[in-house]
Structure formats: C-alpha cells, structure tokens
Scaffold this motif. Sequence first.
Motif, mmCIF file in Angstrom:
data_model
loop_
_atom_site.group_PDB
_atom_site.id
_atom_site.type_symbol
_atom_site.label_atom_id
_atom_site.label_comp_id
_atom_site.label_asym_id
_atom_site.label_seq_id
_atom_site.Cartn_x
_atom_site.Cartn_y
_atom_site.Cartn_z
ATOM 1 N N VAL A 139 0.789 -0.986 0.045
ATOM 2 C CA VAL A 139 0.127 0.083 -0.071
ATOM 3 C C VAL A 139 0.697 1.312 -0.023
ATOM 4 N N LYS A 140 1.776 1.204 0.771
ATOM 5 C CA LYS A 140 2.785 2.364 0.735
ATOM 6 C C LYS A 140 3.601 2.908 -0.606
ATOM 7 N N ASN A 141 3.780 1.689 -1.094
ATOM 8 C CA ASN A 141 4.417 1.936 -2.668
ATOM 9 C C ASN A 141 3.424 2.421 -3.466
ATOM 10 N N GLY A 142 2.204 2.134 -3.126
ATOM 11 C CA GLY A 142 1.210 2.600 -4.413
ATOM 12 C C GLY A 142 0.764 1.584 -5.214
ATOM 13 N N ASP A 143 1.178 0.307 -4.959
ATOM 14 C CA ASP A 143 0.832 -0.861 -5.739
ATOM 15 C C ASP A 143 -0.469 -1.611 -5.377
ATOM 16 N N LEU A 144 -0.923 -1.168 -4.350
ATOM 17 C CA LEU A 144 -2.164 -2.101 -3.647
ATOM 18 C C LEU A 144 -3.148 -1.169 -2.726
ATOM 19 N N GLU A 145 -4.380 -1.243 -2.863
ATOM 20 C CA GLU A 145 -5.367 -1.010 -2.233
ATOM 21 C C GLU A 145 -6.429 -1.873 -1.645
ATOM 22 N N VAL A 146 -6.480 -2.036 -0.270
ATOM 23 C CA VAL A 146 -7.232 -3.192 -0.031
ATOM 24 C C VAL A 146 -8.772 -2.544 0.901
ATOM 25 N N LEU A 147 -9.998 -3.256 0.646
ATOM 26 C CA LEU A 147 -11.062 -2.794 1.268
ATOM 27 C C LEU A 147 -11.460 -4.321 2.134
ATOM 28 N N LEU A 148 -11.381 -3.979 3.417
ATOM 29 C CA LEU A 148 -11.618 -5.393 4.203
ATOM 30 C C LEU A 148 -13.050 -5.341 4.878
ATOM 31 N N VAL A 149 -13.916 -6.268 4.622
ATOM 32 C CA VAL A 149 -15.209 -6.169 5.016
ATOM 33 C C VAL A 149 -15.431 -7.312 6.168
ATOM 34 N N LEU A 150 -15.634 -7.040 7.534
ATOM 35 C CA LEU A 150 -15.935 -8.068 8.287
ATOM 36 C C LEU A 150 -17.312 -8.174 8.806
ATOM 37 N N LEU A 151 -17.933 -9.358 8.218
ATOM 38 C CA LEU A 151 -19.389 -9.614 8.582
ATOM 39 C C LEU A 151 -19.534 -10.240 9.866
ATOM 40 N N PRO A 152 -20.370 -9.977 10.769
ATOM 41 C CA PRO A 152 -20.399 -10.652 11.762
ATOM 42 C C PRO A 152 -21.176 -11.832 11.780
ATOM 43 N N GLU A 153 -21.005 -12.727 12.518
ATOM 44 C CA GLU A 153 -21.295 -14.280 12.674
ATOM 45 C C GLU A 153 -23.098 -13.937 12.811
ATOM 46 N N SER A 154 -23.649 -13.033 13.465
ATOM 47 C CA SER A 154 -24.939 -13.067 13.701
ATOM 48 C C SER A 154 -25.836 -12.803 12.183
ATOM 49 N N SER A 155 -25.031 -12.201 11.244
ATOM 50 C CA SER A 155 -25.717 -11.734 9.904
ATOM 51 C C SER A 155 -25.648 -13.159 8.982
ATOM 52 N N ARG A 156 -25.072 -14.215 9.393
ATOM 53 C CA ARG A 156 -25.317 -15.049 8.463
ATOM 54 C C ARG A 156 -26.761 -15.904 8.224
ATOM 55 N N ASN A 157 -27.361 -15.774 9.165
ATOM 56 C CA ASN A 157 -28.796 -16.292 8.942
ATOM 57 C C ASN A 157 -29.763 -14.924 8.966
ATOM 58 N N SER A 158 -29.394 -13.883 8.376
ATOM 59 C CA SER A 158 -30.160 -12.792 8.490
ATOM 60 C C SER A 158 -31.177 -12.888 7.487
ATOM 61 N N LYS A 159 -32.659 -12.428 7.408
ATOM 62 C CA LYS A 159 -33.454 -12.430 6.371
ATOM 63 C C LYS A 159 -33.126 -11.559 5.258
ATOM 64 N N LEU A 160 -32.027 -10.831 5.009
ATOM 65 C CA LEU A 160 -31.667 -9.964 3.915
ATOM 66 C C LEU A 160 -30.814 -10.822 3.125
ATOM 67 N N ASN A 161 -31.511 -11.439 2.137
ATOM 68 C CA ASN A 161 -30.755 -12.274 1.278
ATOM 69 C C ASN A 161 -30.262 -11.661 -0.059
ATOM 70 N N HIS A 162 -30.280 -10.426 -0.160
ATOM 71 C CA HIS A 162 -29.511 -9.678 -1.133
ATOM 72 C C HIS A 162 -28.907 -8.360 -0.836
ATOM 73 N N TRP A 163 -27.691 -8.214 -1.272
ATOM 74 C CA TRP A 163 -27.191 -6.697 -1.293
ATOM 75 C C TRP A 163 -27.854 -5.586 -2.085
ATOM 76 N N SER A 164 -28.646 -5.894 -3.072
ATOM 77 C CA SER A 164 -29.322 -5.056 -3.897
ATOM 78 C C SER A 164 -30.696 -5.109 -3.334
ATOM 79 N N ALA A 165 -31.548 -3.568 -3.631
ATOM 80 C CA ALA A 165 -32.911 -3.512 -2.981
ATOM 81 C C ALA A 165 -33.730 -4.245 -3.894
ATOM 82 N N ASN A 166 -33.673 -4.137 -5.227
ATOM 83 C CA ASN A 166 -34.548 -4.492 -6.239
ATOM 84 C C ASN A 166 -34.414 -6.072 -6.455
ATOM 85 N N ALA A 167 -33.443 -6.604 -6.072
ATOM 86 C CA ALA A 167 -33.372 -8.246 -6.190
ATOM 87 C C ALA A 167 -34.460 -9.061 -5.519
ATOM 88 N N ALA A 168 -34.617 -8.480 -4.209
ATOM 89 C CA ALA A 168 -35.631 -9.081 -3.336
ATOM 90 C C ALA A 168 -36.987 -9.081 -3.771
#
Length: 411
Positions: free
Chosen positions: A203-232
């Motif tokens: 990252v310091k050398n300007g070769d890489l950018e990282v986006l790290l997403v940490l999803l909680p364990e409680s979201s595994r069985n969430s009722k939201l089955n899509h990231w987009s609104a129109n998909a559901a």
Amino acid sequence: MKLLAGLTAAALSGLAVGASQPSADAYIFRSSSSQSSPDRPSIPKEVTRHILLQRTSRQRYGSDLRDLPSSIDTETAVRHIAKFGKSPAPLFSHTKETEPSQLVVIVEGVAAEQSSQLRGTLGQHAAFTIADPPSATANKFLMAVFQSMGVASPRQCELSEVINPFGTDCWSGPSAVVKYDLRKSPTILDSLVDNLPRINNFVKNGDLEVLLVLLPESSRNSKLNHWSANAAGAGAGDSASDLRRRRHAEETVISDHQLSTDSESDNNQPPAAAFPTTTPDNTHNTKKPIPQCFASYNACMAQTNSCSGHGECANKYGGNSTSSTSAASCFACVCKASVVERGEDARTRGRKTVHWGGNMCQKEDVSVEFWLIAGFTVTIVGAVTFAIGLLFGVGEEKLPGVIGAGVSRSK
C-alpha cells in the motif's frame, strides 16, 4: 407474579437483542488517504454494494442509483461512493503511472471479540460500517456478480498469495475479490495479522489498495438475502414510489439474484461464464453485453473464442506486450479479412474476401456491398428522375407562332 414479570422482561430483552443486529466493519488501506476518523458513517448495504463494484470495476463505472430504495438519500449515497470508492483517473492525463491494484477481502462469521481485537491490531479505525449486513446467501449472490465481472479470484487462494498484486495465479487483472468463511478457514484472521506488514508495504508503494469487510456471525442467518434492493422484489409494505423505482430499475439494472439465477439455470456452465463464446460459423445470443475492453490479452482471447477465429486481440492504447494487465490496458478484437473458396463448379470457382466486424468479429461486414448497391440504386433513380423531368419540361414549352414574313397578296 414476580416470575411472570421476570419472564416478560427476559422476553423483551431477547427481542431487543434480536432487533439490534451488529453492524459490519469495513477497513480501507490506501496510501493517499489520511488516518481514518473515529466517526464512522453507517452506510446501507445497497450503497456498500455500489462502493464494492466501483472499486473493482475494470472499466469506468457509472453508478446507476435507481436501484436504491426511496428511504436512502441519493446525494448522501453519491458522497459515500465518491469518498470510499476508487479515486477516479484524471480525464486528460498524459502520465504513464499505473493505478494501484484493487483488492476486496470479505470475511464471514467474525465474532464481536475478534472484531474488537483486530481493530486494535490494525492500528486504525474502520472507514465505515454496514448497518444491515445481509446473509451468507446474499454473499454468494454477490460473489456471482464479481465472477461475471471477471474480478473474483479464479481459485480459493490463501491470503498470503492474494495480497501480492504481482502474482499470476490469484490475479487475472488489476482487481480481485476473495471471500473467506471463518468456519472453513478459522486461521484467516491470524494470517491477516501476520501478513499486515506486507500489506502495508504494498500500500505504501502505491501498488495495492485493500478494502476489508468483516461480516458478523449474527448476519449469517439474516433475512436479508440480497445486497441490492430490487433483487428481493417489491413487498407488500412497499410504497408506490418504491414500486415505481424498482420496476424501472429491473429494466436497466442487473441484480445479484438475476445473475445467480442465470448461472444456476445452466448446469454445464459455472457462474463465471459471463460473456458469450462463439464459433466461426455460429453465434449465440445472450442477455449479457460484450465488453468493449478486456484487462489482458489472454482474457480477451479466451472470452471471445480467439475473436471468433476472425482476428486477434490487441491493446487499443498501443502497448506491444500481450501480457500487460495494467489499468491502462484495453484489449479488444482487431478483425482480419478471410479468403474463402467460392465453390467447386467451374463457372463459380474462385476466391472471395470476407470482412468481419463486431466486438468479437462475429458479424460479416457487408458495408462495402451495401454502399455499392445503395449508391448504384440512388444514381440510377436520380438519372431516371432527371430524364423524366427533362422530357416533361420539353413537352411543356410553348410552340412558336406562324411566321408570315415574306407572304403578301398579289395585286
């Protein structure tokens, strides 16, 4: 009575805990940004999806925000995408500096204690939080979208491998997306901590950018089955404005569920088969468009079936290397003419030159024949019209009167 009151309080506290689902933390590692602020904005999952697509898209990504529900302010969503998305390239830039590679790492099943410990180890605050992290099914649909874009890692790479943007096995272009599940890979957070110096170095050398997403364990069985609104789909409690926006968005926006359904309907093709492949004599229609540019020579040749056998991929920007995968690479098919035999009959024997066109050189170019026929037809029609008009013009002229000069009566 006291027992009933205790049971009621326990039930209410349980409902409160179930209603308040923990949010997901998102960290961004990039050299151009300053230290993250402790004030973390809470971003809806639909806007987060656009941020992920904008950072990993290998073409200029235009965010079509018509798939957002009316409860989300469009101006606020645009500000979040501009702040946490990939920095746009200058419109008129003559520099040859390459943009840093984009890596998105999604980790499922992170406990609250693990998230807190990792926050202290990373040495920075989360860039933003996802207020309503969806379920594991939604993450599967989202990965199908990344596979259709060609940015998902072709295999389940180790974190120590995928953080190297110059690797050839886990990267097929300037961006990559990987997803890990702590149930299947319990040591992934330890590997992240161990490889943190290497990540900071890239990252310091300007070769890489990282986006790290940490999803909680409680979201595994969430009722939201899509990231987009129109998909559901539109629910019974949706307002009229939401219904109109979603119906219009379904005509123009490809959702996670649509891509996953299309992928699962074909038992012989994996979800990554996003672009059509053709043979020289046959083309197949598809709902997905043919991209104008490919990130590498190999990807262009593979996903266009060697330009349908009628050409070869080349870099539009004039690069000579066929293995270039820089951000400035734009490989597309360059069609070549084909010489075919007319027939075996002596009267029709000969050769014919066929020209090809299209993004995959899959269409026969008949523009020369068209303009010859069209030009000849227009010329003949014009000549006939001019001749008929000339005849009508001559016929309409008045004849001269009787000339009586030189005629006199005899005396």
